[in-house]
Design an enzyme around this catalytic site. Sequence first.
Site, PDB file in Angstrom:
ATOM      1  N   GLY A 146       1.628  -2.334   8.566  1.00 42.27           N
ATOM      2  CA  GLY A 146       2.836  -1.292   8.528  1.00 42.27           C
ATOM      3  C   GLY A 146       3.946  -1.785   9.588  1.00 42.27           C
ATOM      4  O   GLY A 146       4.812  -2.909   8.662  1.00 42.27           O
ATOM      5  N   ARG A 147       4.144  -1.466  10.543  1.00 42.58           N
ATOM      6  CA  ARG A 147       5.256  -1.207  11.103  1.00 42.58           C
ATOM      7  C   ARG A 147       5.600  -3.030  11.751  1.00 42.58           C
ATOM      8  O   ARG A 147       7.262  -2.893  11.809  1.00 42.58           O
ATOM      9  CB  ARG A 147       5.191  -0.022  12.378  1.00 42.58           C
ATOM     10  CG  ARG A 147       4.933   0.582  12.029  1.00 42.58           C
ATOM     11  CD  ARG A 147       4.489   1.957  12.940  1.00 42.58           C
ATOM     12  NE  ARG A 147       3.398   1.530  13.085  1.00 42.58           N
ATOM     13  CZ  ARG A 147       2.622   2.956  13.856  1.00 42.58           C
ATOM     14  NH1 ARG A 147       2.601   3.216  14.548  1.00 42.58           N
ATOM     15  NH2 ARG A 147       0.636   2.666  13.641  1.00 42.58           N
ATOM     16  N   LYS A 187      -7.045   7.765  -1.912  1.00 36.76           N
ATOM     17  CA  LYS A 187      -7.774   9.069  -1.422  1.00 36.76           C
ATOM     18  C   LYS A 187      -8.905  10.214  -2.137  1.00 36.76           C
ATOM     19  O   LYS A 187      -9.040  11.172  -2.170  1.00 36.76           O
ATOM     20  CB  LYS A 187      -8.114   9.194  -0.091  1.00 36.76           C
ATOM     21  CG  LYS A 187      -7.555   8.242   1.438  1.00 36.76           C
ATOM     22  CD  LYS A 187      -7.958   8.335   2.282  1.00 36.76           C
ATOM     23  CE  LYS A 187      -7.377   7.634   3.129  1.00 36.76           C
ATOM     24  NZ  LYS A 187      -6.094   7.242   3.531  1.00 36.76           N
ATOM     25  N   PHE A 188      -8.601  10.259  -3.306  1.00 35.27           N
ATOM     26  CA  PHE A 188      -9.796  10.783  -4.229  1.00 35.27           C
ATOM     27  C   PHE A 188     -10.723  11.601  -3.748  1.00 35.27           C
ATOM     28  O   PHE A 188     -11.211  10.968  -3.174  1.00 35.27           O
ATOM     29  CB  PHE A 188      -9.866  10.097  -5.926  1.00 35.27           C
ATOM     30  CG  PHE A 188      -8.469   9.907  -6.861  1.00 35.27           C
ATOM     31  CD1 PHE A 188      -7.151  11.684  -6.214  1.00 35.27           C
ATOM     32  CD2 PHE A 188      -8.236   8.355  -7.453  1.00 35.27           C
ATOM     33  CE1 PHE A 188      -5.625  10.843  -7.201  1.00 35.27           C
ATOM     34  CE2 PHE A 188      -7.060   8.955  -7.523  1.00 35.27           C
ATOM     35  CZ  PHE A 188      -6.078   9.825  -7.963  1.00 35.27           C
ATOM     36  N   LYS A 231       0.399  -1.249   0.142  1.00 35.28           N
ATOM     37  CA  LYS A 231      -0.265  -0.061  -0.171  1.00 35.28           C
ATOM     38  C   LYS A 231       0.743   1.287   0.092  1.00 35.28           C
ATOM     39  O   LYS A 231       1.521   1.118   0.822  1.00 35.28           O
ATOM     40  CB  LYS A 231      -0.884   0.030   1.274  1.00 35.28           C
ATOM     41  CG  LYS A 231      -1.779   1.207   1.371  1.00 35.28           C
ATOM     42  CD  LYS A 231      -2.027   1.318   2.097  1.00 35.28           C
ATOM     43  CE  LYS A 231      -1.832   2.124   3.353  1.00 35.28           C
ATOM     44  NZ  LYS A 231      -2.059   3.534   3.696  1.00 35.28           N
ATOM     45  N   ASP A 249     -13.255  15.369  -4.900  1.00 37.06           N
ATOM     46  CA  ASP A 249     -13.124  15.792  -6.172  1.00 37.06           C
ATOM     47  C   ASP A 249     -14.162  16.116  -7.025  1.00 37.06           C
ATOM     48  O   ASP A 249     -14.992  15.169  -6.572  1.00 37.06           O
ATOM     49  CB  ASP A 249     -12.435  16.118  -6.883  1.00 37.06           C
ATOM     50  CG  ASP A 249     -11.248  17.437  -6.954  1.00 37.06           C
ATOM     51  OD1 ASP A 249     -11.974  18.295  -7.946  1.00 37.06           O
ATOM     52  OD2 ASP A 249     -10.056  17.898  -6.737  1.00 37.06           O
ATOM     53  N   THR A 307     -10.240   7.207  10.996  1.00 39.71           N
ATOM     54  CA  THR A 307     -11.000   6.523  12.258  1.00 39.71           C
ATOM     55  C   THR A 307      -9.842   8.439  12.800  1.00 39.71           C
ATOM     56  O   THR A 307     -10.190   7.519  14.114  1.00 39.71           O
ATOM     57  CB  THR A 307      -9.644   5.660  11.654  1.00 39.71           C
ATOM     58  OG1 THR A 307      -8.271   5.857  11.818  1.00 39.71           O
ATOM     59  CG2 THR A 307     -10.471   3.796  12.033  1.00 39.71           C
ATOM     60  N   ASP A 321      -3.595   4.392  -2.370  1.00 34.29           N
ATOM     61  CA  ASP A 321      -3.563   4.839  -1.508  1.00 34.29           C
ATOM     62  C   ASP A 321      -4.353   5.994  -1.835  1.00 34.29           C
ATOM     63  O   ASP A 321      -3.329   6.890  -0.774  1.00 34.29           O
ATOM     64  CB  ASP A 321      -3.510   4.074  -0.174  1.00 34.29           C
ATOM     65  CG  ASP A 321      -4.120   4.685   1.453  1.00 34.29           C
ATOM     66  OD1 ASP A 321      -5.922   5.664   0.654  1.00 34.29           O
ATOM     67  OD2 ASP A 321      -3.879   4.317   2.257  1.00 34.29           O
TER      68      ASP A 321
HETATM   69  O1  C5P Z   1       2.322   0.855  10.906  1.00 34.32           O
HETATM   70  P1  C5P Z   1       0.877   0.078  10.644  1.00 34.32           P
HETATM   71  O2  C5P Z   1       0.147  -1.600  11.248  1.00 34.32           O
HETATM   72  O3  C5P Z   1      -0.330   0.690  11.858  1.00 34.32           O
HETATM   73  O4  C5P Z   1      -0.176   0.984   9.480  1.00 34.32           O
HETATM   74  C1  C5P Z   1      -1.499   0.609   9.302  1.00 34.32           C
HETATM   75  C2  C5P Z   1      -1.663   1.804   7.825  1.00 34.32           C
HETATM   76  O5  C5P Z   1      -2.780   1.539   7.937  1.00 34.32           O
HETATM   77  C3  C5P Z   1      -0.826   2.927   7.917  1.00 34.32           C
HETATM   78  O6  C5P Z   1      -0.498   3.001   6.470  1.00 34.32           O
HETATM   79  C4  C5P Z   1      -1.916   3.530   8.152  1.00 34.32           C
HETATM   80  O7  C5P Z   1      -1.986   5.041   7.999  1.00 34.32           O
HETATM   81  C5  C5P Z   1      -2.956   2.844   6.913  1.00 34.32           C
HETATM   82  N1  C5P Z   1      -5.010   2.755   8.339  1.00 34.32           N
HETATM   83  C6  C5P Z   1      -5.177   2.744   9.602  1.00 34.32           C
HETATM   84  N2  C5P Z   1      -6.510   2.447   9.869  1.00 34.32           N
HETATM   85  C7  C5P Z   1      -7.190   3.737   9.398  1.00 34.32           C
HETATM   86  C8  C5P Z   1      -6.849   3.626   7.584  1.00 34.32           C
HETATM   87  C9  C5P Z   1      -6.212   3.568   7.413  1.00 34.32           C
HETATM   88  O8  C5P Z   1      -3.805   2.255  10.281  1.00 34.32           O
HETATM   89  N3  C5P Z   1      -8.534   3.191   9.986  1.00 34.32           N
END
Ligand code: C5P
Length: 241
Positions: A211-212, A63-64, A33, A66, A120, A61
């Site tokens: 992500g992390r 998020k358009f 992503k 307009d 969120t 990602d």
């Molecule tokens: O590092 P982590 O696993 O928390 O990353 C989650 C990813 O999902 C990030 O790119 C974050 O911006 C995205 N995201 C989120 N919650 C949402 C929408 C997107 O954590 N409601």
Amino acid sequence: MADTKILVALDVSNIEQARTMIRELAPHVFGFKVGLELCSAAGVPTVVNGISDQGGAVFLDLKFKDIPNTVYGAVKASCRPGVFMMNVHCDGGSEMMKAAVKAARESDNTPLMIGVTVLTSVDLSTLNDEMRVSGTIQEQAVHLALLAKGAGLNGIVCSPHEVRAIKQACGESFVTVVPGVRPAWAVTGDQKRVMTPAEAAAQGADFLVIGRPITNPPTEVGSPADAARKIVEEIKMAVVG
Ligand code: C5P
């Protein structure tokens, strides 16, 4: 149980950092992503090519939101080979979402079009008092999910706790893209109300955005590739078990 796939969130601003991660992780996960930060820094074509050259699928990602004509053009311009999924804000309205779907369908590789319902970061008072939208966040999210489905979108982004409600409201084939996932061995960090990948898969989540826990795993887990393999294994065990 759904055939749950992993998308690694590449939350970096630098294409070199991203390339290192992509090279290491592409063999182990379905895709990546990428969002506004990396695409603003490096440009969409460079980012998409960097991922697809390594065999990874791209969730754009961006998020358009307009007017319909502008979103139509933005989707057309972004439907590059390798992009299998992209998203728009549902509260841009039905006409805007339909324009996005039309542009995707006219493209050679027709990506899945996903809706963002309520961010969120928006709490109840922001929704009710600032945006002057009545009802709860959950009610608004389900309302926008149904609107998205009606406009032809393929699915939405939602928390692991909402997967069942969304599938019940919109049907099993309506795609759920789920962040907020944490393996038991990972640090929760700023994510609240998390589920493990196996639990989210058991709810029927189609795609997990992680992500992390993968890009910066705890030392005892090992490298990002080790973390990705461990999560894939945990999901498989949950399916078998
Ligand atoms: O590092 P982590 O696993 O928390 O990353 C989650 C990813 O999902 C990030 O790119 C974050 O911006 C995205 N995201 C989120 N919650 C949402 C929408 C997107 O954590 N409601």
